[in-house]
Write a protein that holds these residues in place. Structure first.
Motif, short mmCIF file in Angstrom:
data_model
loop_
_atom_site.label_atom_id
_atom_site.label_comp_id
_atom_site.label_asym_id
_atom_site.label_seq_id
_atom_site.Cartn_x
_atom_site.Cartn_y
_atom_site.Cartn_z
N THR A 262 0.94 -1.08 0.06
CA THR A 262 -0.12 0.38 -0.01
C THR A 262 0.81 0.83 -0.04
O THR A 262 0.46 2.36 -0.40
N GLN A 263 2.18 1.32 0.53
CA GLN A 263 3.17 2.05 0.02
C GLN A 263 3.47 2.62 -0.98
O GLN A 263 3.33 3.90 -1.39
N TYR A 264 3.52 1.80 -1.99
CA TYR A 264 3.24 2.56 -3.54
C TYR A 264 2.93 1.82 -4.50
O TYR A 264 3.00 3.01 -5.65
N VAL A 265 2.00 1.37 -4.09
CA VAL A 265 0.32 1.12 -5.17
C VAL A 265 0.03 2.75 -5.77
O VAL A 265 0.06 3.14 -3.94
N ARG A 266 -0.66 3.38 -5.94
CA ARG A 266 -1.44 4.32 -6.19
C ARG A 266 -2.30 5.08 -5.85
O ARG A 266 -2.75 3.75 -5.98
N SER A 267 -3.08 5.78 -5.60
CA SER A 267 -4.13 6.80 -5.19
C SER A 267 -4.56 5.65 -6.51
O SER A 267 -4.91 6.08 -7.13
N ARG A 268 -6.34 4.85 -5.72
CA ARG A 268 -7.45 4.04 -6.36
C ARG A 268 -6.23 3.20 -6.68
O ARG A 268 -7.56 2.45 -7.76
N GLY A 269 -5.46 2.48 -6.20
CA GLY A 269 -5.17 1.54 -7.12
C GLY A 269 -5.47 0.14 -6.00
O GLY A 269 -5.99 0.13 -5.34
N VAL A 270 -4.84 -0.99 -6.66
CA VAL A 270 -5.54 -2.51 -5.96
C VAL A 270 -4.52 -3.45 -5.97
O VAL A 270 -3.76 -3.03 -6.70
N VAL A 271 -4.88 -3.89 -4.29
CA VAL A 271 -3.19 -4.24 -3.63
C VAL A 271 -4.31 -5.84 -3.56
O VAL A 271 -5.01 -6.01 -3.04
N VAL A 272 -3.98 -7.01 -4.37
CA VAL A 272 -4.50 -8.07 -4.48
C VAL A 272 -3.88 -9.13 -4.04
O VAL A 272 -2.53 -9.69 -4.17
N CYS A 273 -3.99 -9.71 -2.82
CA CYS A 273 -3.09 -10.65 -2.40
C CYS A 273 -4.09 -11.94 -2.95
O CYS A 273 -4.81 -12.82 -2.62
N ILE A 274 -2.46 -12.99 -3.14
CA ILE A 274 -2.75 -14.09 -3.34
C ILE A 274 -1.87 -14.99 -2.95
O ILE A 274 -2.36 -16.00 -2.41
N GLY A 275 -0.66 -14.54 -2.62
CA GLY A 275 0.08 -15.80 -1.74
C GLY A 275 -0.63 -16.11 -0.39
O GLY A 275 -1.29 -15.19 0.21
N LEU A 276 0.30 -16.90 0.09
CA LEU A 276 -0.59 -17.90 1.14
C LEU A 276 0.63 -17.77 2.26
O LEU A 276 0.88 -18.91 3.09
#
Length: 353
Positions: A262-276
């Motif tokens: 979340t520190q480098y994703v752009r504003s309105r960006g989407v962080v998609v978590c896949i790894g577990l």
């Protein structure tokens, strides 16, 4: 119905106790139920999930003894009486989702991976680290006969999973996507699917070998998290306009990258978590998340439509999974390399060896 005489016993890699090791031994061949097929597995990809299944470090109970594996490509050799849409001799794949109820609120809207009665290959039911594996006919992957069974095996989990994640990101062609863990089994395929979908790719991983592979697979930029002096700034700078990637695909197997995204994703960006990563937590500053309207979401495995789409990318020659093949009897050696983080791309096991 059978294609030929099916043996009563077969070779398999069996987890007999939590923590392993896997034991290469002979076990009985089971017969398919009315709505199932029996697949003569020729090759099976090895996923990090298989290591978690052996170690028992996820908050989900595994069956024991357990035959792991959920990237099994092979030939249908028997089918139950209710199965009408798969022929003996067809090529088919054993996926993570071995079966679901097909009639709950999730299954009815094509979210069958979320079915509370889902059966998971190589976790809650025996999977593809054996020569003959059973799965519900409705859920096996249909593999075109022109596709090489050895090369397509990693697509059956890694490929489908990252393709689904890229769809869930909502990113559009021309936008930038950061892939964290880009040099691993999932990441190497994510780079290719992202390229085929028209995204600008920022690959994040470590080491010269992984950098070379990622760049060959279509990455526009590689950021080495072990040598970077300011990873956040480097990733932002590598995006289209310096504001950060439109989406981040997290296929890493450790916790720290999930906290950084979340520190480098752009504003309105989407962080998609896949790894577990085992026992990992996900946190983000509430103020920053709200003010910059960041979207954090999880993406699980693909449904049946996602599976067909992911395989079609491969059939058209757009995806080439980097892999090394060893015998099924060497599976424990692969797990050792996996624990040590020494695998670039994917390992595939040949069930005949």
């Amino acid at each position: 119905m059978t294609i030929s005489k099916i043996p009563s016993e077969q070779w398999a890699a069996v987890v007999e106790k939590t923590g392993g090791p896997v034991v290469y031994k002979r076990i009985p061949v089971k017969q398919p139920g009315p709505d199932e097929v029996l697949i003569n597995v020729k090759f099976s990809g090895v996923c990090h999930t298989d290591l978690h299944a052996m170690m028992g470090d996820w908050p989900l109970a595994t069956k024991l003894p357990l035959v792991g594996g959920h990237e099994g490509a092979g030939v249908v050799v028997a089918r139950g009486d209710l199965v009408k849409d798969i022929e003996i001799g067809d090529h088919a794949g054993i996926k993570w989702l071995n079966g679901s109820c097909l009639n709950c609120s999730y299954c009815n809207v094509a979210d069958e991976p979320l079915c509370t009665k889902a059966q998971l290959s190589g976790y809650t039911v025996d999977g593809s680290f054996q020569q003959y594996a059973i799965a519900k006919a409705a859920h096996v992957a249909r593999i075109p006969k022109e596709c090489d069974l050895e090369a397509i095996a990693p697509i059956l989990c890694a490929g489908i999973t990252v393709y689904k994640g890229l769809k869930e990101s909502g990113a559009k062609a021309g936008e930038s996507v950061a892939i964290v863990g880009a040099g691993g089994g999932l990441g190497s395929l994510a780079c290719q699917y992202a390229k085929a979908m028209g995204f600008k790719i920022i690959a994040i991983d470590a080491g010269a070998e992984k950098k070379d592979m990622c760049m060959k697979l279509g990455a526009d930029t590689f950021v080495d998290f072990t040598t970077s002096k300011d990873l956040v700034s480097e990733v932002k700078a590598a995006s289209n306009d310096g504001q950060g990637p439109h989406a981040v695909l997290l296929v890493a197997v450790t916790e720290k990258p999930f906290q950084q995204a979340t520190q480098y994703v752009r504003s309105r960006g989407v962080v998609v978590c896949i790894g577990l990563p085992a026992d990992a937590k996900l946190s983000a500053p509430v103020f920053d998340t709200v003010i910059r309207m960041i979207n954090i979401k999880g993406s699980y495995v693909g449904n049946r439509a996602d599976t067909a789409e992911a395989i079609e990318f491969y059939r058209r020659g757009l995806i080439n999974a980097p892999f090394k093949t060893v015998g099924l009897s060497q599976l424990q050696d692969v797990f050792k390399l996996m624990k040590e983080g020494k695998i670039a791309g994917r390992y595939v096991v040949d069930t005949s060896k």
